[in-house]
Design a protein around this motif. Sequence first.
Motif, PDB file in Angstrom:
ATOM      1  N   LYS A 122       6.857  12.532   1.822  1.00  0.00           N
ATOM      2  CA  LYS A 122       7.204  13.808   1.671  1.00  0.00           C
ATOM      3  C   LYS A 122       9.021  14.887   2.382  1.00  0.00           C
ATOM      4  O   LYS A 122       9.053  15.368   1.866  1.00  0.00           O
ATOM      5  N   ALA A 123       9.287  13.901   3.472  1.00  0.00           N
ATOM      6  CA  ALA A 123       9.601  14.360   4.756  1.00  0.00           C
ATOM      7  C   ALA A 123      11.098  14.324   3.867  1.00  0.00           C
ATOM      8  O   ALA A 123      12.303  14.885   3.768  1.00  0.00           O
ATOM      9  N   CYS A 124      10.991  12.945   3.185  1.00  0.00           N
ATOM     10  CA  CYS A 124      12.758  12.063   2.567  1.00  0.00           C
ATOM     11  C   CYS A 124      12.839  13.361   1.943  1.00  0.00           C
ATOM     12  O   CYS A 124      14.298  13.718   1.499  1.00  0.00           O
ATOM     13  N   THR A 125      12.155  13.753   0.594  1.00  0.00           N
ATOM     14  CA  THR A 125      12.361  14.145  -0.404  1.00  0.00           C
ATOM     15  C   THR A 125      12.485  15.647  -0.096  1.00  0.00           C
ATOM     16  O   THR A 125      12.906  16.551  -0.937  1.00  0.00           O
TER      17      THR A 125
ATOM     18  N   ILE B  12       1.795   6.140   7.155  1.00  0.00           N
ATOM     19  CA  ILE B  12       3.198   7.045   7.510  1.00  0.00           C
ATOM     20  C   ILE B  12       4.493   6.908   6.172  1.00  0.00           C
ATOM     21  O   ILE B  12       5.039   7.268   6.185  1.00  0.00           O
ATOM     22  N   ALA B  13       3.714   5.974   5.421  1.00  0.00           N
ATOM     23  CA  ALA B  13       4.517   5.589   3.712  1.00  0.00           C
ATOM     24  C   ALA B  13       4.536   7.491   3.257  1.00  0.00           C
ATOM     25  O   ALA B  13       5.597   8.131   3.514  1.00  0.00           O
ATOM     26  N   PHE B  14       3.596   7.814   3.266  1.00  0.00           N
ATOM     27  CA  PHE B  14       3.475   9.507   2.762  1.00  0.00           C
ATOM     28  C   PHE B  14       3.813  10.405   3.373  1.00  0.00           C
ATOM     29  O   PHE B  14       4.837  11.231   3.121  1.00  0.00           O
TER      30      PHE B  14
ATOM     31  N   LEU C 226      12.619   3.988   1.609  1.00  0.00           N
ATOM     32  CA  LEU C 226      12.355   4.240   3.187  1.00  0.00           C
ATOM     33  C   LEU C 226      11.057   4.062   3.367  1.00  0.00           C
ATOM     34  O   LEU C 226      10.149   3.500   4.073  1.00  0.00           O
ATOM     35  N   ALA C 227       9.852   4.956   2.639  1.00  0.00           N
ATOM     36  CA  ALA C 227       8.502   4.845   2.368  1.00  0.00           C
ATOM     37  C   ALA C 227       8.304   3.575   2.594  1.00  0.00           C
ATOM     38  O   ALA C 227       6.821   3.422   3.338  1.00  0.00           O
ATOM     39  N   SER C 228       8.109   2.839   1.701  1.00  0.00           N
ATOM     40  CA  SER C 228       7.264   1.900   1.884  1.00  0.00           C
ATOM     41  C   SER C 228       7.873   1.005   2.837  1.00  0.00           C
ATOM     42  O   SER C 228       6.955  -0.118   3.263  1.00  0.00           O
ATOM     43  N   PHE C 229       9.308   1.415   2.891  1.00  0.00           N
ATOM     44  CA  PHE C 229       9.859   0.304   4.401  1.00  0.00           C
ATOM     45  C   PHE C 229       9.550   0.205   5.213  1.00  0.00           C
ATOM     46  O   PHE C 229       8.850  -0.739   5.774  1.00  0.00           O
ATOM     47  N   LEU C 230       9.590   1.727   5.813  1.00  0.00           N
ATOM     48  CA  LEU C 230       9.107   1.849   7.415  1.00  0.00           C
ATOM     49  C   LEU C 230       7.187   1.836   7.569  1.00  0.00           C
ATOM     50  O   LEU C 230       6.620   1.685   8.163  1.00  0.00           O
TER      51      LEU C 230
ATOM     52  N   THR D 278       0.313  -0.806  -0.351  1.00  0.00           N
ATOM     53  CA  THR D 278       0.126  -0.113  -0.075  1.00  0.00           C
ATOM     54  C   THR D 278       0.784   0.933   0.383  1.00  0.00           C
ATOM     55  O   THR D 278       0.495   2.731   0.093  1.00  0.00           O
ATOM     56  N   GLY D 279       1.636   0.770   0.497  1.00  0.00           N
ATOM     57  CA  GLY D 279       3.176   2.438  -0.045  1.00  0.00           C
ATOM     58  C   GLY D 279       3.152   2.275  -1.101  1.00  0.00           C
ATOM     59  O   GLY D 279       3.343   4.151  -1.036  1.00  0.00           O
ATOM     60  N   PHE D 280       3.300   1.958  -2.084  1.00  0.00           N
ATOM     61  CA  PHE D 280       2.807   2.793  -3.610  1.00  0.00           C
ATOM     62  C   PHE D 280       2.253   3.096  -4.492  1.00  0.00           C
ATOM     63  O   PHE D 280       1.922   4.500  -4.592  1.00  0.00           O
ATOM     64  N   GLY D 281       0.739   3.112  -3.589  1.00  0.00           N
ATOM     65  CA  GLY D 281      -0.231   3.818  -3.379  1.00  0.00           C
ATOM     66  C   GLY D 281      -0.774   5.031  -2.697  1.00  0.00           C
ATOM     67  O   GLY D 281      -0.686   7.079  -3.645  1.00  0.00           O
ATOM     68  N   ALA D 282      -0.081   4.751  -1.372  1.00  0.00           N
ATOM     69  CA  ALA D 282       0.224   5.957  -0.427  1.00  0.00           C
ATOM     70  C   ALA D 282       0.621   7.120  -0.853  1.00  0.00           C
ATOM     71  O   ALA D 282       0.537   8.845  -1.222  1.00  0.00           O
TER      72      ALA D 282
END
Lengths: 102, 234
Positions: B128-131, B122-124, B143-147, B73-77
Amino acid sequence: MKKMGYLIIFISIAALLLLVYIAGNQATNGAGTLAGGDDDNLLVNQIGGISDGQYKPWFTPVWEPPSGEVETFLFSFQAAIGAIFVGYYAGYYKGKKEVSGK
Amino acid sequence: MHIAEGFLPHPWWEIWFALSLPVVAYGIWKIKKAVRLEPGIKPTLALAGAFAFVLSAMKIPSVTGSCSHPTGTGFGAILFGPSITAVLGFIVLLFQALLLAHGGITTLGANTFSMGIVDPVIAFIVYKACTKSGMNFYSSVFLASFLGDIATYVTTSFQLALAFPAAVGGVFASFKLFFAIFAVTQLPLAAIEGIVTAGLFKYLKQIRPDILTKLRVEGSPQVTESPHVAGDAQ
């Protein structure tokens, strides 16, 4: 700024892994090892009910796959349908782009 | 995750339903709005659903009454934001509960909450924070989908712990135990999910750079400067 970001991310991942490690260690203390593969016994000792068969699910599935083989088949079937769609999407837009690019 | 049918006792399954359903309803409204504004996103929306379908079918046994698998679901987020992904997660879980006896109707609320709400949120946020911090696009996606995946299992452990507190130490001890068992199988699975999601984004950027622009995913200069996007602009 960029290096700061990487540092923060690195530290948070390290902290997460450490936390998991500590939690794993504490959970295994005094009740045998997780690596032993006897998770169920461990659970019986610490959480009565869920794993020792005392807890009876109060609701059963409306329909269950009749056997292990059928269940495996249904799961791979589901994954196949999903994969077909992902492949179709990728191929469709790749082809479309190639055509319009000319 | 996928807490099995009937494994959440009385007060809990209603509570998780009450928490999830408003988010799903809001997501349906958001989907309608997004499709009206931009009808071209429909196939990509279906892609995000299919991706969650494929990844959440890869389960391996773990804690009794549940199991371990990537969530997808990280992909969709990252593409559509958390509330729309909640709807996708809900649909995937409903199908699996009815057709595969994977998860259940009574635990649908709890499962939607962990896989369809906490994971995308969380992924979202991580994405956002990483980019924003100037990180590479693919590393941010990984990282987003992992976390997000790890967050799902933290939530499931918490849900199980609330329903089955340990005799000694209460909810917290029980939580640690559930999570310790999940962590063994979940850390590698979450890493796999991160890699696969980043790979799919790479492909999406090659074949449909327009959709990334439309959905304003490409917040990072990395993507705008990429030869693909620049070359495909016209």
